[in-house]
Design an enzyme around this catalytic site. Sequence first.
Site, PDB file in Angstrom:
ATOM      1  CB  CYS A   1      -1.001  -0.064   1.153  1.00  0.00           C
ATOM      2  SG  CYS A   1      -2.432   0.975   0.825  1.00  0.00           S
TER       3      CYS A   1
ATOM      4  CG  HIS B   1      -3.117  -3.106   4.174  1.00  0.00           C
ATOM      5  ND1 HIS B   1      -2.126  -2.470   4.901  1.00  0.00           N
ATOM      6  CD2 HIS B   1      -3.758  -2.150   3.489  1.00  0.00           C
ATOM      7  CE1 HIS B   1      -2.180  -1.174   4.664  1.00  0.00           C
ATOM      8  NE2 HIS B   1      -3.158  -0.939   3.800  1.00  0.00           N
TER       9      HIS B   1
ATOM     10  CD  GLU C   1      -0.206  -5.201   6.258  1.00  0.00           C
ATOM     11  OE1 GLU C   1      -0.185  -5.787   5.157  1.00  0.00           O
ATOM     12  OE2 GLU C   1      -0.537  -4.001   6.378  1.00  0.00           O
TER      13      GLU C   1
HETATM   14  N1  GLN Z   1      -3.726   6.349   0.878  1.00  0.00           N
HETATM   15  C1  GLN Z   1      -2.448   6.117   1.489  1.00  0.00           C
HETATM   16  C2  GLN Z   1      -1.361   6.911   0.781  1.00  0.00           C
HETATM   17  O1  GLN Z   1      -1.571   7.442  -0.252  1.00  0.00           O
HETATM   18  C3  GLN Z   1      -2.094   4.657   1.469  1.00  0.00           C
HETATM   19  C4  GLN Z   1      -3.077   3.893   2.327  1.00  0.00           C
HETATM   20  C5  GLN Z   1      -2.502   2.662   2.975  1.00  0.00           C
HETATM   21  O2  GLN Z   1      -1.305   2.442   3.063  1.00  0.00           O
HETATM   22  N2  GLN Z   1      -3.403   1.888   3.503  1.00  0.00           N
HETATM   23  O3  GLN Z   1      -0.265   6.998   1.302  1.00  0.00           O
END
Ligand code: GLN
Length: 184
Positions: free
Chosen positions: A75, A159, A161
């Site tokens: 992410c 995610h 994890e």
């Molecule tokens: N929206 C977040 C970003 O742009 C990422 C979200 C996440 O890691 N769950 O950094």
Amino acid sequence: MRVGVLALQGAFREHVNVLQRLGVDVVEVRLPKQLEGLDGLVVPGGESTTIMHLAALYGLDAAIRDFNGAIFGTCAGMIVLDRQRLGLIDIAVERNAFGRQVSSFEADIEIDGVDELFHAVFIRAPWISDAGPAVEILATVDGHPVLAREERVLVASFHPELTDDTRIHQRFLELVREETSVRA
Ligand code: GLN
């Protein structure tokens, strides 16, 4: 095998827990010298702007660019590794790509080379908007790449994890092992 988890902000404890359950010796990384001797590094989710800001403050941006083990970004961690930021994987990402209304959702996704569906948790997730020729796309949602690999770097826009399914972490550990034997 020793694997570091970047522990500046975000969901780093969850990655530490998964890796420990898989029998890995885990180090929480907050300073550049903690990268020494590591075979792999996880860059967790959280808020990519904050992670970049803190990494720059501690000199970890340059240190991660120089790190030559396997890397797994989830992410925000995927965003941090992209062309525009640390440049460790040849992808462009679109942040918060799934839109504000349905920004967080769960989906059972098909992963290349994996038999059974993977239950993936997306939280204000990015997707990959462009990828260079060396990037292997391993999973998509509505045609948008959400899991990809370029050599020693693996990225997921969700995610892994946050669920009990350790298959993607295990795939990362295979990369760590491969990379360790290449360097030996
Ligand atoms: N929206 C977040 C970003 O742009 C990422 C979200 C996440 O890691 N769950 O950094």
